[in-house]
Scaffold this motif. Structure first.
Motif, PDB file in Angstrom:
ATOM      1  N   SER A   6       0.842  -1.327  -0.012  1.00 19.29           N
ATOM      2  CA  SER A   6       0.119  -0.028  -0.089  1.00 19.29           C
ATOM      3  C   SER A   6       0.834   1.106   0.004  1.00 19.29           C
ATOM      4  O   SER A   6       0.253   2.490  -0.393  1.00 19.29           O
ATOM      5  N   PHE A   7       2.047   1.086   0.507  1.00 21.08           N
ATOM      6  CA  PHE A   7       2.880   2.382   0.512  1.00 21.08           C
ATOM      7  C   PHE A   7       3.733   2.402  -1.031  1.00 21.08           C
ATOM      8  O   PHE A   7       4.431   3.408  -1.192  1.00 21.08           O
ATOM      9  N   THR A   8       3.393   1.574  -1.851  1.00 28.60           N
ATOM     10  CA  THR A   8       4.041   1.815  -3.200  1.00 28.60           C
ATOM     11  C   THR A   8       3.112   2.438  -4.304  1.00 28.60           C
ATOM     12  O   THR A   8       3.421   2.794  -5.408  1.00 28.60           O
ATOM     13  N   ILE A   9       1.788   2.612  -3.951  1.00 27.15           N
ATOM     14  CA  ILE A   9       1.001   3.371  -4.629  1.00 27.15           C
ATOM     15  C   ILE A   9       1.152   4.763  -4.690  1.00 27.15           C
ATOM     16  O   ILE A   9       1.493   5.357  -3.666  1.00 27.15           O
ATOM     17  N   ASP A  10       1.114   5.238  -5.998  1.00 27.86           N
ATOM     18  CA  ASP A  10       1.435   6.937  -6.125  1.00 27.86           C
ATOM     19  C   ASP A  10       0.179   7.797  -5.433  1.00 27.86           C
ATOM     20  O   ASP A  10      -0.642   7.803  -6.264  1.00 27.86           O
ATOM     21  N   HIS A  11       0.190   8.103  -4.108  1.00 31.82           N
ATOM     22  CA  HIS A  11      -0.519   8.789  -3.739  1.00 31.82           C
ATOM     23  C   HIS A  11      -0.878  10.224  -3.985  1.00 31.82           C
ATOM     24  O   HIS A  11      -1.582  10.838  -4.069  1.00 31.82           O
ATOM     25  N   GLU A  12       0.334  10.645  -4.827  1.00 29.50           N
ATOM     26  CA  GLU A  12       0.200  11.995  -5.635  1.00 29.50           C
ATOM     27  C   GLU A  12      -0.860  11.871  -6.902  1.00 29.50           C
ATOM     28  O   GLU A  12      -1.147  13.049  -7.203  1.00 29.50           O
ATOM     29  N   ARG A  13      -0.923  10.849  -7.605  1.00 29.77           N
ATOM     30  CA  ARG A  13      -1.841  10.547  -8.503  1.00 29.77           C
ATOM     31  C   ARG A  13      -3.309   9.869  -8.196  1.00 29.77           C
ATOM     32  O   ARG A  13      -4.193   9.744  -8.727  1.00 29.77           O
ATOM     33  N   LEU A  14      -3.109   9.313  -6.979  1.00 31.64           N
ATOM     34  CA  LEU A  14      -4.651   8.539  -6.605  1.00 31.64           C
ATOM     35  C   LEU A  14      -5.738   9.580  -6.355  1.00 31.64           C
ATOM     36  O   LEU A  14      -5.681  10.492  -5.680  1.00 31.64           O
ATOM     37  N   LEU A  15      -6.773   8.971  -6.912  1.00 25.93           N
ATOM     38  CA  LEU A  15      -8.070   9.695  -6.892  1.00 25.93           C
ATOM     39  C   LEU A  15      -8.948   9.252  -6.047  1.00 25.93           C
ATOM     40  O   LEU A  15      -8.685   7.930  -5.456  1.00 25.93           O
ATOM     41  N   ARG A  16     -10.149   9.782  -5.750  1.00 30.11           N
ATOM     42  CA  ARG A  16     -11.164   9.085  -4.918  1.00 30.11           C
ATOM     43  C   ARG A  16     -11.745   7.773  -5.653  1.00 30.11           C
ATOM     44  O   ARG A  16     -12.044   7.957  -6.800  1.00 30.11           O
ATOM     45  N   GLY A  17     -12.121   6.763  -5.032  1.00 25.67           N
ATOM     46  CA  GLY A  17     -12.710   5.677  -5.582  1.00 25.67           C
ATOM     47  C   GLY A  17     -12.713   4.583  -4.701  1.00 25.67           C
ATOM     48  O   GLY A  17     -12.520   4.471  -3.436  1.00 25.67           O
ATOM     49  N   ILE A  18     -12.704   3.288  -5.643  1.00 24.44           N
ATOM     50  CA  ILE A  18     -12.902   2.102  -4.988  1.00 24.44           C
ATOM     51  C   ILE A  18     -11.604   1.192  -5.596  1.00 24.44           C
ATOM     52  O   ILE A  18     -11.838   1.131  -6.792  1.00 24.44           O
ATOM     53  N   TYR A  19     -10.874   0.701  -4.796  1.00 23.17           N
ATOM     54  CA  TYR A  19      -9.452   0.085  -5.165  1.00 23.17           C
ATOM     55  C   TYR A  19      -9.359  -1.330  -4.633  1.00 23.17           C
ATOM     56  O   TYR A  19      -9.484  -1.361  -3.482  1.00 23.17           O
ATOM     57  N   VAL A  20      -8.889  -2.049  -5.433  1.00 22.40           N
ATOM     58  CA  VAL A  20      -8.527  -3.516  -4.752  1.00 22.40           C
ATOM     59  C   VAL A  20      -7.101  -3.221  -4.268  1.00 22.40           C
ATOM     60  O   VAL A  20      -6.223  -3.014  -4.941  1.00 22.40           O
ATOM     61  N   SER A  21      -6.943  -3.208  -2.920  1.00 21.60           N
ATOM     62  CA  SER A  21      -5.615  -3.085  -2.278  1.00 21.60           C
ATOM     63  C   SER A  21      -4.679  -4.093  -2.428  1.00 21.60           C
ATOM     64  O   SER A  21      -3.742  -4.325  -2.640  1.00 21.60           O
TER      65      SER A  21
END
Length: 159
Positions: A6-21
């Motif tokens: 979960s710390f490898t997801i680009d949080h600077e580009r992450l939008l609101r939504g529903i994601y499979v983590s």
């Protein structure tokens, strides 16, 4: 030490939504962890903690009582960063599989106007930390701005 996924997801580009983590095998069954992201990380204010706590109580109660899903619900709880919640479900699922469930859950929260379930000293470790009006506002915002107009970019993590 390795970074957790979960710390490898680009949080600077992450939008609101529903994601499979993530998906994990537990006792021969798949458990799917969903990232229910209500705020754009680091780009909009995080949720007020009382509102998030109330969303936790209402969503967990609603989900564990939903006739179609209650036997698949393992956990609903807030993210430490205050930008969303995690939902763990039994089954090998995709984000699209739970869009309607999330619509119904957030509609329930947005419309809720009764005593908050579990908001008593004997039921909750911090029963005074609730904010129903703000929880309703946050739920309606997420419902109308994201869930009701969901797009592919709100269902898959940015690459």
């Amino acid at each position: 030490m390795d970074k957790i996924p979960s710390f490898t997801i680009d949080h600077e580009r992450l939008l609101r939504g529903i994601y499979v983590s993530r998906k994990d095998q537990v006792g021969g069954e798949t458990v799917t962890t969903f990232d229910i992201r209500m705020k754009e990380p680091n780009r909009e204010p995080a949720m007020q903690i009382g509102a998030l706590h109330t969303i936790e109580h209402l969503a967990a109660t609603y989900l564990r009582n939903d006739a179609d899903w209650k036997d698949s619900i393992l956990y609903w709880g807030p993210m430490g960063c205050l930008t969303g919640n995690y939902l763990l479900l039994k089954g090998d699922l995709d984000s699209r599989d739970i869009v309607d469930l999330m619509r119904h859950t957030f509609q329930f929260i947005a419309d809720y106007d009764d005593p908050i379930p579990g908001a008593a000293a004997r039921d909750c470790g911090n029963y005074l930390l609730h904010d129903l009006p703000m929880a309703r506002w946050e739920a309606r915002k997420f419902l109308t701005e994201v869930l009701d107009v969901i797009q592919p970019e709100n269902l898959e993590y940015p690459s």
